[in-house]
Each structure stands twice: as C-alpha cells, then as structure tokens.
Design a protein around this motif. Sequence first.
Motif, PDB file in Angstrom:
ATOM      1  N   GLY A   7       0.813  -1.210   0.000  1.00 26.11           N
ATOM      2  CA  GLY A   7       0.000   0.000   0.000  1.00 26.11           C
ATOM      3  C   GLY A   7       0.842   1.254   0.000  1.00 26.11           C
ATOM      4  O   GLY A   7       0.561   2.213  -0.738  1.00 26.11           O
ATOM      5  N   LEU A   8       1.902   1.262   0.801  1.00 28.02           N
ATOM      6  CA  LEU A   8       2.790   2.419   0.851  1.00 28.02           C
ATOM      7  C   LEU A   8       3.541   2.575  -0.470  1.00 28.02           C
ATOM      8  O   LEU A   8       3.686   3.679  -0.995  1.00 28.02           O
ATOM      9  CB  LEU A   8       3.769   2.286   2.015  1.00 28.02           C
ATOM     10  N   ARG A   9       4.028   1.450  -1.032  1.00 27.55           N
ATOM     11  CA  ARG A   9       4.728   1.503  -2.317  1.00 27.55           C
ATOM     12  C   ARG A   9       3.842   2.116  -3.394  1.00 27.55           C
ATOM     13  O   ARG A   9       4.257   3.005  -4.143  1.00 27.55           O
ATOM     14  CB  ARG A   9       5.144   0.086  -2.745  1.00 27.55           C
ATOM     15  N   ALA A  10       2.599   1.624  -3.456  1.00 20.76           N
ATOM     16  CA  ALA A  10       1.678   2.109  -4.481  1.00 20.76           C
ATOM     17  C   ALA A  10       1.398   3.598  -4.309  1.00 20.76           C
ATOM     18  O   ALA A  10       1.351   4.357  -5.280  1.00 20.76           O
ATOM     19  CB  ALA A  10       0.383   1.305  -4.427  1.00 20.76           C
ATOM     20  N   PHE A  11       1.222   4.023  -3.075  1.00 15.36           N
ATOM     21  CA  PHE A  11       0.941   5.431  -2.820  1.00 15.36           C
ATOM     22  C   PHE A  11       2.115   6.309  -3.238  1.00 15.36           C
ATOM     23  O   PHE A  11       1.934   7.332  -3.907  1.00 15.36           O
ATOM     24  CB  PHE A  11       0.618   5.636  -1.342  1.00 15.36           C
ATOM     25  N   LEU A  12       3.310   5.920  -2.857  1.00 13.18           N
ATOM     26  CA  LEU A  12       4.488   6.720  -3.163  1.00 13.18           C
ATOM     27  C   LEU A  12       4.772   6.766  -4.659  1.00 13.18           C
ATOM     28  O   LEU A  12       5.243   7.770  -5.181  1.00 13.18           O
ATOM     29  CB  LEU A  12       5.702   6.164  -2.413  1.00 13.18           C
ATOM     30  N   GLN A  13       4.450   5.679  -5.348  1.00 15.74           N
ATOM     31  CA  GLN A  13       4.713   5.609  -6.785  1.00 15.74           C
ATOM     32  C   GLN A  13       3.507   6.018  -7.625  1.00 15.74           C
ATOM     33  O   GLN A  13       3.527   5.885  -8.848  1.00 15.74           O
ATOM     34  CB  GLN A  13       5.162   4.187  -7.151  1.00 15.74           C
ATOM     35  N   LYS A  14       2.459   6.484  -6.947  1.00 13.60           N
ATOM     36  CA  LYS A  14       1.227   6.888  -7.628  1.00 13.60           C
ATOM     37  C   LYS A  14       0.692   5.759  -8.516  1.00 13.60           C
ATOM     38  O   LYS A  14       0.280   5.951  -9.650  1.00 13.60           O
ATOM     39  CB  LYS A  14       1.452   8.170  -8.446  1.00 13.60           C
ATOM     40  N   ASP A  15       0.717   4.574  -7.950  1.00 12.25           N
ATOM     41  CA  ASP A  15       0.267   3.359  -8.619  1.00 12.25           C
ATOM     42  C   ASP A  15      -0.960   2.831  -7.883  1.00 12.25           C
ATOM     43  O   ASP A  15      -1.313   3.330  -6.799  1.00 12.25           O
ATOM     44  CB  ASP A  15       1.401   2.329  -8.595  1.00 12.25           C
ATOM     45  N   VAL A  16      -1.612   1.834  -8.435  1.00 13.14           N
ATOM     46  CA  VAL A  16      -2.697   1.166  -7.722  1.00 13.14           C
ATOM     47  C   VAL A  16      -2.116  -0.043  -7.013  1.00 13.14           C
ATOM     48  O   VAL A  16      -1.218  -0.708  -7.551  1.00 13.14           O
ATOM     49  CB  VAL A  16      -3.850   0.756  -8.645  1.00 13.14           C
ATOM     50  N   PRO A  17      -2.540  -0.345  -5.796  1.00 10.66           N
ATOM     51  CA  PRO A  17      -1.987  -1.492  -5.091  1.00 10.66           C
ATOM     52  C   PRO A  17      -2.385  -2.806  -5.719  1.00 10.66           C
ATOM     53  O   PRO A  17      -3.389  -2.896  -6.431  1.00 10.66           O
ATOM     54  CB  PRO A  17      -2.568  -1.345  -3.675  1.00 10.66           C
ATOM     55  N   ALA A  18      -1.612  -3.830  -5.427  1.00 11.60           N
ATOM     56  CA  ALA A  18      -1.816  -5.143  -6.048  1.00 11.60           C
ATOM     57  C   ALA A  18      -3.197  -5.692  -5.756  1.00 11.60           C
ATOM     58  O   ALA A  18      -3.804  -6.360  -6.602  1.00 11.60           O
ATOM     59  CB  ALA A  18      -0.738  -6.108  -5.572  1.00 11.60           C
ATOM     60  N   TRP A  19      -3.729  -5.417  -4.569  1.00  9.38           N
ATOM     61  CA  TRP A  19      -5.039  -5.998  -4.238  1.00  9.38           C
ATOM     62  C   TRP A  19      -6.170  -5.419  -5.105  1.00  9.38           C
ATOM     63  O   TRP A  19      -7.190  -6.054  -5.305  1.00  9.38           O
ATOM     64  CB  TRP A  19      -5.354  -5.851  -2.764  1.00  9.38           C
ATOM     65  N   THR A  20      -5.947  -4.209  -5.633  1.00  8.88           N
ATOM     66  CA  THR A  20      -6.935  -3.629  -6.544  1.00  8.88           C
ATOM     67  C   THR A  20      -6.877  -4.317  -7.905  1.00  8.88           C
ATOM     68  O   THR A  20      -7.903  -4.636  -8.498  1.00  8.88           O
ATOM     69  CB  THR A  20      -6.674  -2.130  -6.721  1.00  8.88           C
TER      70      THR A  20
END
Length: 264
Positions: A247-260
């Motif tokens: 979740g933190l990785r996705a937020f920092l990289q402006k990506d969607v998290p894997a669970w999405t």
Amino acid sequence: MTAAAHLDIDSRGVATITLNRPDIHNAFDDQLIAHLIGLITEAGQDPRTRVLLLASTGKSFSAGADLAWMRRMADASREDNLRDARQLAKLMETLNGFSAPTVAKVQGAVMGGGVGLVSCCDIAVASETAFFALSEVKLGLAPAAISPYVIAKMGVSQARRYFVSGERFSAVRAAAIGLVHEVVSPAELEVKVMQIVDTLLGNGPHAMRAAKQLVRVANPLRVTPELADYTAGVIADLRASEEGREGLRAFLQKDVPAWTRSGK
C-alpha cells in the motif's frame, strides 16, 4: 530552524499549541509526536492555563502521518513499530486527558491521525472547506491508535463505515456525525473560535475541570492498558505486513496497489 510546533500562553490563560509544518500539511512523525506530548504536558502543568487551543498554520490542519516517517517505519522491527505506535497513543491520551477545556481550530485536510487530534478535543470548530478521512485502509493499514477516541466522538455506527471505507467526507458531514461541533466560513473561523474561548473563560475553571472529569468517568469507551497494547500491536503488524508495504509503495509511486488489480 523553525519549530514544528510551538506553545504560547497569553495573559488570559489561553494556551495555544500550533502545528507548524505547513509545507507538508502539518503531517507528523515520531519527533513531532514527542514534541507535542511535551508541549501539551507543559501547558497542563502551567498554573496559568485555563483553556488549550489546538491550531495549525497553512492550508491544512493535519494530513496525518508524514510519508517519510511511514516509509522508515515500514522497514523497522516489530519492536520499533510497537514503541512508535505507543507514542502516538500516548499523544492522543495526553490530549484527551488534558484537565482544562480543549478547542480545535480546523481547516483544510484532516486525515488519519489529524482526525484523532480533533477527536481528543472537547470542542471542534471547522471551516466549511475542511475535509476529513480515515484513509489508512487505502494504504493497507488501520486507524488503530486513534480508534478509541474517534469511536467515542463519532460513535460506533459511523466508525464502522469510515474505518473500512476510507472515504473522504466534508465538514458538514463531520458535524452531522459529531466529529466537529460547528462549521463556519473560512473568514469566520477565527472569530467563532475566539467566541468559544471567551465563553469558556467566563466559566469557573475548577468547575470545568470537574465537568470534564465527569464525562471521562461516565464514558463507557475507556482506554485501558490492554486496549492500548492491542491497538499498538495492530498497527505494528500491519505496517510490517506485505499488504502494508504494498500500500505504501503504491501510494508513493502513484500506482494502484496489487489488491486492486487482483480484485482481492
């Protein structure tokens, strides 16, 4: 170097603690948390203090946790995360247990732990442009340390919604669910807060402290050592979890998290 927060006590006995990190929307890290605990304790021990006002500079009241701090704690040990979570819980309890009346002056973004600070104040006045979110779940986390205070303020039903949805809601909605008491225009915020402070200064200081204690004693939602340990454990485990890191990785990289992407 400008202090991240400062305390001023005026001649009337109004102690004002101001969060002063406007460049990052008054987000807090472990150092600011420790600093705030010290300032609140200092204000509480000063015999001049009759009212505590919690305010902030810039556009936002508080955007919650500093991302750099979150990134650092994601790589920390469980013991370090437990210690960190307990400090945040101590901040909330120090503010919640402040003996004199407390008032929050709220503008802009109020996220995560910022909602916790508002929940720990006796009276909260918000600008109509303020917005709120308990958005931890979007990062694979949970509003653990602040949960007892937020639930006590907005109630179980509303907490069940906003804890799991992470959705953003308006100041008007915050007033409707009891998180804040009044909503005014940005131009009226300072005036309204000062009116409330003046009202409090007109009351018996010892009587108000006794009245606050009555509410604490009668409140069925109490923070026990066992509850504090449980909430610290929840956040420590989630921060170090695969989901929390993603979740933190996705937020920092402006990506969607894997669970999405996976639908899970």
